[in-house]
Enzyme design. Structure first.
Site, short mmCIF file in Angstrom:
data_model
loop_
_atom_site.label_atom_id
_atom_site.label_comp_id
_atom_site.label_asym_id
_atom_site.label_seq_id
_atom_site.Cartn_x
_atom_site.Cartn_y
_atom_site.Cartn_z
N ASP A 29 -4.39 -5.21 -18.18
CA ASP A 29 -3.28 -4.19 -18.73
C ASP A 29 -3.46 -3.66 -19.90
O ASP A 29 -2.54 -3.15 -20.63
CB ASP A 29 -2.08 -4.81 -18.71
CG ASP A 29 -1.57 -5.38 -17.19
OD1 ASP A 29 -2.18 -4.54 -16.22
OD2 ASP A 29 -0.89 -6.10 -16.94
N GLY A 78 0.60 -1.13 0.09
CA GLY A 78 -0.05 0.05 0.02
C GLY A 78 0.83 1.38 0.10
O GLY A 78 0.28 2.40 0.32
N HIS A 84 0.79 0.21 -13.78
CA HIS A 84 1.54 -0.93 -13.80
C HIS A 84 3.08 -0.86 -13.96
O HIS A 84 3.42 0.28 -14.39
CB HIS A 84 1.03 -1.65 -15.21
CG HIS A 84 1.82 -2.97 -15.58
ND1 HIS A 84 1.36 -3.93 -14.98
CD2 HIS A 84 2.81 -3.11 -16.37
CE1 HIS A 84 2.04 -5.12 -15.38
NE2 HIS A 84 2.93 -4.68 -16.17
N ASN A 124 -5.50 2.40 -13.12
CA ASN A 124 -4.41 1.33 -12.66
C ASN A 124 -2.91 1.83 -12.90
O ASN A 124 -2.87 2.54 -14.03
CB ASN A 124 -4.56 0.07 -13.39
CG ASN A 124 -3.81 -1.07 -12.55
OD1 ASN A 124 -3.65 -1.06 -11.46
ND2 ASN A 124 -3.07 -1.92 -13.48
N LEU A 179 -8.86 -9.30 -11.00
CA LEU A 179 -9.43 -8.98 -12.09
C LEU A 179 -10.74 -8.18 -11.83
O LEU A 179 -11.43 -8.93 -10.90
CB LEU A 179 -9.55 -10.11 -13.18
CG LEU A 179 -9.99 -9.74 -14.56
CD1 LEU A 179 -9.05 -8.92 -15.18
CD2 LEU A 179 -10.44 -11.13 -15.25
C1 GRF Z 1 3.34 -1.28 -7.52
O1 GRF Z 1 4.44 -1.68 -8.11
C2 GRF Z 1 2.30 -1.23 -8.46
O2 GRF Z 1 2.58 -0.79 -9.90
C3 GRF Z 1 1.98 -2.79 -8.92
O3 GRF Z 1 1.86 -3.25 -7.65
C4 GRF Z 1 2.87 -2.37 -6.61
C5 GRF Z 1 2.06 -1.91 -5.38
O4 GRF Z 1 2.95 -1.60 -4.57
N1 GRF Z 1 0.78 -2.74 -9.59
P1 GRF Z 1 2.41 -0.81 -3.18
O5 GRF Z 1 1.42 -1.81 -2.54
O6 GRF Z 1 1.58 0.40 -3.60
O7 GRF Z 1 3.48 -0.67 -2.19
#
Ligand code: GRF
Length: 191
Positions: A145, A12, A104, A102, A87
Site C-alpha cells: 500500500d 471479483g 485499496h 492496485n 504480496l
Molecule cells: C475491494 O474492496 C478492493 O479494494 C480490495 O478487495 C476488494 C475486492 O473486491 N482490495 P472484489 O473481489 O473485487 O469484489
C-alpha cells in the site's frame, strides 16, 4: 491491442466491472485472470465472461518464474490487482514498472499496510469515527500500500454507518472509478 491481466483472490466484482468496461473495445482486452484461491468467486465470473483463468499456488508464485513468464508470453501491458491478497514478488514488480496498479478500499496513507484488508479496513475507519472514507488507486511497489498514489475518491460517512455500510459506499466508488482509471493508465503507459 493493449492486454490486461487481473489478479484477484475473492469475489471479483472489480474484475468483472473492468471486463465489462472493455467488452466492446477492439483496442483493449482483459486477456487473463489469475488467482491464488481455487474457491474464489472470480473464477466463476471469469468463466461466464469467457476470460481464461489461471489458478496458482504459493510455491509457484514465490519460488518459480512461471507467473512472470506467463505475463511476458501473453504480452501483458498492464497488471491490475483487484482484491489480490498476496504480496507481489519483487521480480514481478520490477518487470512492470508503473504498469501494475492496485485499489485499496480506504484513503491511504491511512488504513493501509499489513492486516488492513477487507472488513478490517472498514471496521478501523468506523472505530476511529472518520467522517469520510473512499478509495485509493496506486502503483504497486515493494511495500504494501505504499506505491505512488494515482487517484483517490471519497464518500461521506454518517455516525450510524456500520462497517458494512462503509463497505457498500466504498464498493460503489470502486466500480465507478477503477475501470475508468485503468482505461486512462492504458493510454498513458510508459514505454
Ligand atoms: C475491494 O474492496 C478492493 O479494494 C480490495 O478487495 C476488494 C475486492 O473486491 N482490495 P472484489 O473481489 O473485487 O469484489
Amino acid at each position: 491491442m493493449k492486454r490486461i491481466a487481473i489478479f484477484a483472490s475473492g469475489s471479483g466484482s472489480n474484475a468483472e466491472t473492468i471486463a465489462h468496461h472493455f467488452a466492446d473495445r477492439p483496442d483493449v482486452q482483459v486477456s487473463l485472470i489469475l488467482t491464488n484461491n481455487p474457491d474464489a468467486g472470480v473464477i466463476q465470473r471469469a468463466r461466464r465472461l469467457h476470460i481464461p483463468v489461471v489458478v496458482f499456488d504459493r510455491k509457484t508464485f514465490y519460488e518459480t518464474d512461471r507467473i512472470l513468464e506467463l505475463l511476458v508470453n501473453q504480452k501483458i501491458d498492464l497488471v491490475v490487482l483487484a482484491g489480490f491478497m498476496m504480496l507481489i514478488p519483487e521480480k514481478l514488480i520490477r518487470a512492470f514498472p508503473e504498469k501494475m496498479v492496485n485499489i485499496h478500499p480506504a484513503l491511504l496513507p491511512k488504513y493501509g499496510g499489513r492486516g488492513m484488508y477487507g472488513h478490517f479496513v472498514h471496521e478501523a475507519v468506523v472505530a476511529a469515527g472518520e467522517r469520510q472514507s473512499g478509495i485509493t488507486i496506486h502503483f504497486v511497489n515493494e511495500v504494501y500500500d505504499e506505491g505512488k498514489i494515482i487517484f483517490q475518491a471519497t464518500c461521506d460517512l454518517e455516525n450510524s454507518d456500520t462497517p458494512e455500510d462503509v463497505a457498500r459506499k466504498v464498493q460503489l466508488l470502486e466500480h465507478e472509478h477503477y475501470p475508468a482509471m485503468v482505461d486512462k493508465l492504458l493510454s498513458n503507459l510508459p514505454e
